[in-house]
Design an enzyme around this catalytic site. Sequence first.
Site, PDB file in Angstrom:
ATOM      1  N   GLU A  87       0.924  -1.176  -0.019  1.00  0.00           N
ATOM      2  CA  GLU A  87      -0.363  -0.303   0.196  1.00  0.00           C
ATOM      3  C   GLU A  87       0.609   1.408   0.044  1.00  0.00           C
ATOM      4  O   GLU A  87       0.126   2.456   0.203  1.00  0.00           O
ATOM      5  CB  GLU A  87      -1.027   0.362   1.249  1.00  0.00           C
ATOM      6  CG  GLU A  87      -2.146  -1.035   0.865  1.00  0.00           C
ATOM      7  CD  GLU A  87      -2.798  -0.159   2.243  1.00  0.00           C
ATOM      8  OE1 GLU A  87      -4.360  -0.375   1.814  1.00  0.00           O
ATOM      9  OE2 GLU A  87      -3.049  -1.011   3.440  1.00  0.00           O
ATOM     10  N   HIS A 106       0.206   5.232   7.882  1.00  0.00           N
ATOM     11  CA  HIS A 106      -0.739   4.550   7.191  1.00  0.00           C
ATOM     12  C   HIS A 106      -1.145   3.638   8.296  1.00  0.00           C
ATOM     13  O   HIS A 106      -0.749   3.273   8.292  1.00  0.00           O
ATOM     14  CB  HIS A 106      -1.205   4.201   5.996  1.00  0.00           C
ATOM     15  CG  HIS A 106      -1.856   2.927   5.668  1.00  0.00           C
ATOM     16  ND1 HIS A 106      -3.558   3.530   5.765  1.00  0.00           N
ATOM     17  CD2 HIS A 106      -2.314   1.480   5.107  1.00  0.00           C
ATOM     18  CE1 HIS A 106      -3.979   2.333   5.640  1.00  0.00           C
ATOM     19  NE2 HIS A 106      -3.239   1.288   5.632  1.00  0.00           N
ATOM     20  N   HIS A 108      -4.009   0.980  10.671  1.00  0.00           N
ATOM     21  CA  HIS A 108      -5.481   0.195  11.028  1.00  0.00           C
ATOM     22  C   HIS A 108      -5.656   0.204  12.201  1.00  0.00           C
ATOM     23  O   HIS A 108      -6.370  -0.529  12.972  1.00  0.00           O
ATOM     24  CB  HIS A 108      -5.435  -1.439  10.956  1.00  0.00           C
ATOM     25  CG  HIS A 108      -5.328  -1.673   9.061  1.00  0.00           C
ATOM     26  ND1 HIS A 108      -4.281  -2.821   9.042  1.00  0.00           N
ATOM     27  CD2 HIS A 108      -5.174  -1.333   8.411  1.00  0.00           C
ATOM     28  CE1 HIS A 108      -3.577  -2.433   7.878  1.00  0.00           C
ATOM     29  NE2 HIS A 108      -4.196  -1.413   7.542  1.00  0.00           N
ATOM     30  N   HIS A 177     -11.223   0.015   7.497  1.00  0.00           N
ATOM     31  CA  HIS A 177      -9.797  -0.271   6.620  1.00  0.00           C
ATOM     32  C   HIS A 177      -9.041   0.671   8.290  1.00  0.00           C
ATOM     33  O   HIS A 177      -8.090  -0.687   8.691  1.00  0.00           O
ATOM     34  CB  HIS A 177      -9.356   0.050   5.244  1.00  0.00           C
ATOM     35  CG  HIS A 177      -8.005   0.134   4.595  1.00  0.00           C
ATOM     36  ND1 HIS A 177      -7.551   0.048   4.255  1.00  0.00           N
ATOM     37  CD2 HIS A 177      -6.900  -0.468   5.814  1.00  0.00           C
ATOM     38  CE1 HIS A 177      -6.664  -0.891   3.064  1.00  0.00           C
ATOM     39  NE2 HIS A 177      -5.992  -0.386   4.904  1.00  0.00           N
TER      40      HIS A 177
HETATM   41 ZN   LIG Z   1      -4.030  -0.892   4.919  1.00  0.00          ZN
END
Ligand SMILES: [Zn+2]
Length: 244
Positions: A87, A106, A108, A177
């Site tokens: 990602e 980024h 979760h 997500h």
């Molecule tokens: Zn992710």
Amino acid sequence: VTPHKLPSSSGPVDPAIIEDIVAANRVLAKEGVLDAFGHVSIRHPKDPNRYLMSRSRSPILVVADDIMEFDLDSNPVDSLGRSPYGERFIHGQIYKSRPDVHAVIHSHSPTVVPFSVSQVSLRPIAHTATFLFGGVPIFDIHVEDIGTTGLLVSNNKLGAALAATLADRPVALMRGHGNVVVGPTVARAVVRAIYTEVNARQLAIAIALGGPIKYISAEEALELPIPLGLERAWEVMKRTALGE
Ligand SMILES: [Zn+2]
């Protein structure tokens, strides 16, 4: 046929910058923002068209030798056999669209996910999360008309759509997500990522207690250019994370 040309490196980086990336990974893992997944990047200090991020590895295990250099299309400059994160396109596309951003996270982050799938907006209720004032956009990968069946930002088109949803904000949620958090420095981004998770947890508790919620007001939300205590907080977090 021209062989694929690798982007050139923008040169070596001060070890203290590499240390910042390593420390940010460990701090966010210890705070429960990053789990076995998620990633942190920093824009290259000498070249705005490059960024630095770990190879595909769980954040708590990241060391200096894992840090790779990428161009803004997220091509590795010299992979040396290391595999990048799937990602990584999130990072390159945000650096392209946000010249003010020098660090991208980024994650979760567990408690933000309920706010990405329900009708309850993630709004600030504590002074540590005033940066959330003004709205936290939600990126829904399935209504972006970008032809995906998964939830992962696995190419530049999806990365650009996410960057467009983030627009000029510090945080965007990713439906079902996690989130993306950005900042002008790695310290600012790390503290924002931690307090986005904390505020989500506190707001969920406040809602469970019942009754109307008193959110942070516009006047209260005015963020100082450099929040008081930020450098102090980052110094202790970094030293603890690096075992100093
Ligand atoms: Zn992710």
